[in-house]
Every structure is written in structure tokens, then in C-alpha cells.
Design a protein around this motif. Structure first.
Motif, PDB file in Angstrom:
ATOM      1  N   LEU A  12     -26.722  43.356   6.745  1.00 49.57           N
ATOM      2  CA  LEU A  12     -28.379  42.751   5.662  1.00 49.57           C
ATOM      3  C   LEU A  12     -28.879  41.450   5.912  1.00 49.57           C
ATOM      4  CD1 LEU A  12     -29.436  44.981   3.400  1.00 49.57           C
ATOM      5  CD2 LEU A  12     -28.446  43.709   1.536  1.00 49.57           C
ATOM      6  N   LEU A  13     -28.392  40.853   6.128  1.00 52.42           N
ATOM      7  CA  LEU A  13     -28.422  38.930   6.069  1.00 52.42           C
ATOM      8  C   LEU A  13     -29.403  39.121   7.470  1.00 52.42           C
ATOM      9  CD1 LEU A  13     -28.331  36.142   4.767  1.00 52.42           C
ATOM     10  CD2 LEU A  13     -25.968  36.374   6.830  1.00 52.42           C
ATOM     11  N   ASP A  14     -28.707  39.700   8.335  1.00 52.74           N
ATOM     12  CA  ASP A  14     -29.893  39.663   9.391  1.00 52.74           C
ATOM     13  C   ASP A  14     -31.280  40.102   9.407  1.00 52.74           C
ATOM     14  OD1 ASP A  14     -27.833  38.478  11.419  1.00 52.74           O
ATOM     15  OD2 ASP A  14     -27.731  40.330  12.088  1.00 52.74           O
ATOM     16  N   ILE A  15     -31.820  41.109   8.715  1.00 47.62           N
ATOM     17  CA  ILE A  15     -33.086  41.567   7.983  1.00 47.62           C
ATOM     18  C   ILE A  15     -33.186  40.853   6.697  1.00 47.62           C
ATOM     19  CG2 ILE A  15     -33.544  43.452   6.765  1.00 47.62           C
ATOM     20  CD1 ILE A  15     -31.484  45.687   8.237  1.00 47.62           C
ATOM     21  N   PHE A  16     -32.609  40.598   6.045  1.00 47.17           N
ATOM     22  CA  PHE A  16     -33.318  39.786   5.051  1.00 47.17           C
ATOM     23  C   PHE A  16     -33.836  38.542   5.895  1.00 47.17           C
ATOM     24  CE2 PHE A  16     -30.938  41.737   1.097  1.00 47.17           C
ATOM     25  CZ  PHE A  16     -31.768  43.233   1.196  1.00 47.17           C
ATOM     26  N   LEU A  17     -32.650  37.923   6.340  1.00 50.69           N
ATOM     27  CA  LEU A  17     -33.761  36.793   7.701  1.00 50.69           C
ATOM     28  C   LEU A  17     -34.560  36.641   7.956  1.00 50.69           C
ATOM     29  CD1 LEU A  17     -30.254  34.945   9.099  1.00 50.69           C
ATOM     30  CD2 LEU A  17     -31.227  34.441   6.848  1.00 50.69           C
ATOM     31  N   LEU A  18     -34.781  37.561   8.406  1.00 51.66           N
ATOM     32  CA  LEU A  18     -36.556  38.083   8.894  1.00 51.66           C
ATOM     33  C   LEU A  18     -37.673  38.335   8.291  1.00 51.66           C
ATOM     34  CD1 LEU A  18     -35.640  41.264  11.521  1.00 51.66           C
ATOM     35  CD2 LEU A  18     -36.220  38.548  11.553  1.00 51.66           C
ATOM     36  N   GLU A  19     -37.739  38.941   6.768  1.00 55.17           N
ATOM     37  CA  GLU A  19     -38.939  38.321   5.374  1.00 55.17           C
ATOM     38  C   GLU A  19     -38.725  36.799   5.338  1.00 55.17           C
ATOM     39  OE1 GLU A  19     -40.277  41.274   5.613  1.00 55.17           O
ATOM     40  OE2 GLU A  19     -39.308  42.225   6.712  1.00 55.17           O
ATOM     41  N   GLU A  20     -40.006  36.542   4.948  1.00 56.65           N
ATOM     42  CA  GLU A  20     -40.574  35.543   5.183  1.00 56.65           C
ATOM     43  C   GLU A  20     -39.782  35.604   4.011  1.00 56.65           C
ATOM     44  OE1 GLU A  20     -44.533  34.407   6.307  1.00 56.65           O
ATOM     45  OE2 GLU A  20     -43.433  33.984   8.542  1.00 56.65           O
TER      46      GLU A  20
END
Length: 397
Positions: A12-20
Motif C-alpha cells: 500500500l505504501l508503494d502505491i501511495f508513493l506513486l500518487e503526488e
């Protein structure tokens, strides 16, 4: 805030890191060696080992409980409210949903990259046009075809490249943009140097934001047209003299007689056979014979009107179609003129070719025949009578 730095929390952290637009204010896990802890620290995200302490410092936020501890959700809810806590089952669903959206986004980006690569490398010019005919975008092939840099065309009318003249064949018509039917059409285009050249264009309509736009696919067909012209010339013109050949002669005679019938005019047909040509070919060779035939063709064309037609039937036989005769006597005068012209010596590589004459047979439409075949037979027979009469003369039916 993400609670739980295991595999699911890390994902989930990896996914959120992609969203500005998502601000990750921290991750919570009692295990300092958890995978998500290392990822968070590498991105400067605060790491906590106690959820209660983390939320007191963070204040109100959205919390994702990625642990299997359902009781922990009650603790989290006391800080941020039940509506702001997403438990493990919901987080799992949310994670799967975001993962799928991320996958779709990546696929779209990949497709966009592929499409852009095609547009950049395709040999056809691609021109985006709005409903007013203003150019919005082009690809590199358009630059190669028309000679303009891409930024020079943006905001210009498509008429800069394809003049829109209603009364000129091969021009861009307003209905082509109106219809946007994708049919391929041959038009005349203008490059940056002002030179006209043939193109093949198809225009397709698309709707963007509720507005009509058009995409024109353009191909320079200059080479194809030259090839077509070459094939036509090979099929209809004599390769040695560039005169209309036998096939072309019949077509032109048919047209001349049809025009004469409609307008009640006379047409003269001259059959010409060279006298002494075989002797020149045998004595001096085929190169000299070819030179002589080219010179004969030139003299025949010089001594008739532009409206008349000179053709080579094959070998040393030629024909002349005299259009719009006022009286049969005009054909006899032309025959005399041609005999005199062809009787003049021809120079070839320092040698003089002389004693070349012409036997000419004349037939007049409608006086001697009303049909093409009949006129040809009459002129041919008259030519043989001229041969029999001593050559280098003309005979009229």
C-alpha cells in the motif's frame, strides 16, 4: 497513516508513493526490521512503533489498518473517528482496487508511448485540425513532406498546405472537413518553396470535449504519379520518337471523327511511308536508322498545326490526322509540304543521309469514308498507289 509495515502495508505504501496528491504522514509497526519501515525511512516518511503515540502527533487523518488486529481499529477510531479508519478487509479491497487502477494507468501510458512512437516514425503526415480548419498538431513526417517545421504550422489554416479553391480540381473542398468520412482523395498540395505536388489524403472526424476535430493522413504520391505517367507513356507513345503509337493513334482518330461528326467538320488522314529507309538501315546501321526516324518525327511535327496529330504506326510508317479542314485541298498542300521537308538531307555523325523521300496516301472524312476503318483503308490504299506511281509523291482517294 499506515498501521502495519508488513507485506500488505508495504504494498500500500508503494502505491501511495506513486500518487503526488497523497501525503503519507507516517507508518506504524513495532518491528523495526519490517520491510515497510525501511521503505518509509528511505523516502523520509516518519516511522512509529506505537499507534496511540503516532496519532496523537499526527492529528486527524485517514488511517489504514493493515494488521489482523481488529481491536486495534477501535483504538484508532477514538483518535480519528470510525469513518476515517479503514480496517484490514476494507484496506485489502482498497489495495486491490488501487493496484488495478495503477496497472491500467501503466498500460495506458505504455500504449500512449507506443502510439506516440508510431506517430513520430510513420511515413505518412498526420495533421490534427479543428472544426475551423486550423492546424493543432503535426508529426515529423509532415515536416518532411511540406518543408515546414512543426511549430510553424500550429495555428495556421490547413489552406497553407492544401489551397481551398472551389473551382480548381485537386483542391481541398469544405465538404471534406464537413464529412470527415476517411475516404482517400488525391489533391494538389503546396510545399514551403511554393511548389505544387500531388498528395493522397484521408480525413477522419473525432469528438474531443464535445467539439469536432479532424485527423488528416497525408501521403506524398509524386513518385507514384511519375511511375503512372511513365507506364502510360510506355503504353501510348513510341519510345523512339515520343510520338503517339499505333494504339494511341486509333484512340485519337476515333475522337477526331466523333468531334467532326458533331460539328459537321472535315478530317484529313495521311498515311506516310518513307522511301529508301531500308537502304539507310542496311548501309549505315540501326543507330543511323533510329536517328533518321527521330528526325522524320521532328520534321513532321514542325510542319503541321498544333491541332493536328502525328503518330508512328511502326517501322518507317507514320500517320497524320488533320483536324478541322475547310476543304480537301488543304490536305494536299500539307502533303506537298511534308514531302519537301522529308526530302531534305539528314546529317548523322558527319555523314549526309540523302535520297530519302515519302509516299503519302490521303483520305478525307466524310468525303471518302464515314468510318474509322474505312478511312484508314482508303488512306493506306492511296499510299500504295503513290508508291506504285514512282514514290516521293502523294495520292488522294
Amino acid at each position: 497513516m499506515i498501521v502495519g509495515a508488513g507485506l500488505s502495508g508495504t504494498a500500500l505504501l508503494d502505491i501511495f508513493l506513486l500518487e503526488e496528491n497523497i501525503n503519507i504522514i507516517g507508518i506504524v509497526d513495532r518491528n523495526p526490521d519490517a520491510l515497510g519501515v525501511e521503505v518509509a525511512r528511505s523516502h523520509g516518511i516518519p516511522v512509529f512503533d506505537d499507534a496511540d503515540e503516532a496519532l496523537r502527533k499526527a492529528g486527524h487523518c485517514m488511517v489504514f489498518n493493515m494488521t489482523e488486529d481488529a481491536g486495534l481499529s477501535d483504538l484508532l477510531a477514538r483518535h480519528v473517528g470510525a469513518g476515517s479508519v479503514i480496517g484490514a478487509p476494507e484496506a485489502g479491497f482498497f489495495w486491490n482496487l488501487i493496484s488495478r487502477l495503477q496497472s491500467v494507468k501503466c498500460e495506458l501510458l505504455e500504449n500512449e508511448v507506443r502510439m506516440q512512437a508510431v506517430i513520430e516514425n510513420v511515413r505518412e503526415g498526420i495533421i490534427s485540425i479543428n472544426a475551423s480548419g486550423v492546424i493543432e498538431a503535426t508529426n515529423p513526417a509532415t515536416e518532411a513532406i511540406f518543408g515546414y517545421r512543426q511549430n510553424e504550422l500550429i495555428g495556421q489554416s490547413i489552406e497553407v498546405l492544401i489551397p481551398q479553391q472551389r473551382d480548381r480540381p485537386g483542391a481541398l473542398r469544405p465538404d471534406m472537413l464537413k464529412d470527415g468520412n476517411g475516404r482517400r482523395t488525391e489533391l494538389s498540395a503546396v510545399n514551403r518553396r511554393g511548389s505544387h505536388f500531388p498528395i493522397e489524403i484521408s480525413i477522419a472526424e473525432t469528438m474531443l470535449g464535445g467539439e469536432r476535430h479532424f485527423v488528416a493522413m497525408v501521403r506524398d504520391i509524386t513518385e507514384r504519379k511519375l511511375a503512372e505517367e511513365k507506364l502510360t507513356r510506355m503504353a501510348l507513345y513510341d519510345s523512339l520518337t515520343a510520338l503517339p503509337n499505333r494504339t494511341n493513334f486509333f484512340e485519337k482518330l476515333e475522337f477526331s471523327l466523333a468531334h467532326a461528326r458533331r460539328n459537321k467538320l472535315a478530317v484529313g488522314l495521311l498515311f506516310i511511308d518513307l522511301d529508301g529507309f531500308k537502304a539507310v538501315n542496311d548501309r549505315m546501321g540501326h543507330a543511323a536508322g533510329d536517328h533518321l526516324l527521330r528526325e522524320v518525327a521532328r520534321r513532321l511535327q514542325e510542319d503541321v498545326r498544333e491541332s493536328d496529330i502525328v503518330a508512328r504506326m511502326g517501322g518507317d510508317e507514320f500517320t497524320v490526322i488533320l483536324n478541322n479542314l475547310k476543304e480537301p485541298g488543304e490536305a494536299a498542300l500539307v502533303a506537298q509540304k511534308l514531302i519537301a521537308a522529308l526530302g531534305q538531307p539528314v546529317e548523322y555523325e558527319g555523314q549526309r543521309i540523302s535520297r530519302i523521300g515519302a509516299s503519302i496516301g490521303i483520305a478525307i472524312f466524310p468525303q471518302h469514308s464515314l468510318t474509322e476503318d474505312g478511312l484508314i483503308n482508303e488512306a493506306d490504299s492511296a499510299m500504295y498507289r503513290a508508291k506504285a506511281a514512282g514514290k516521293n509523291c502523294y495520292v488522294m482517294c
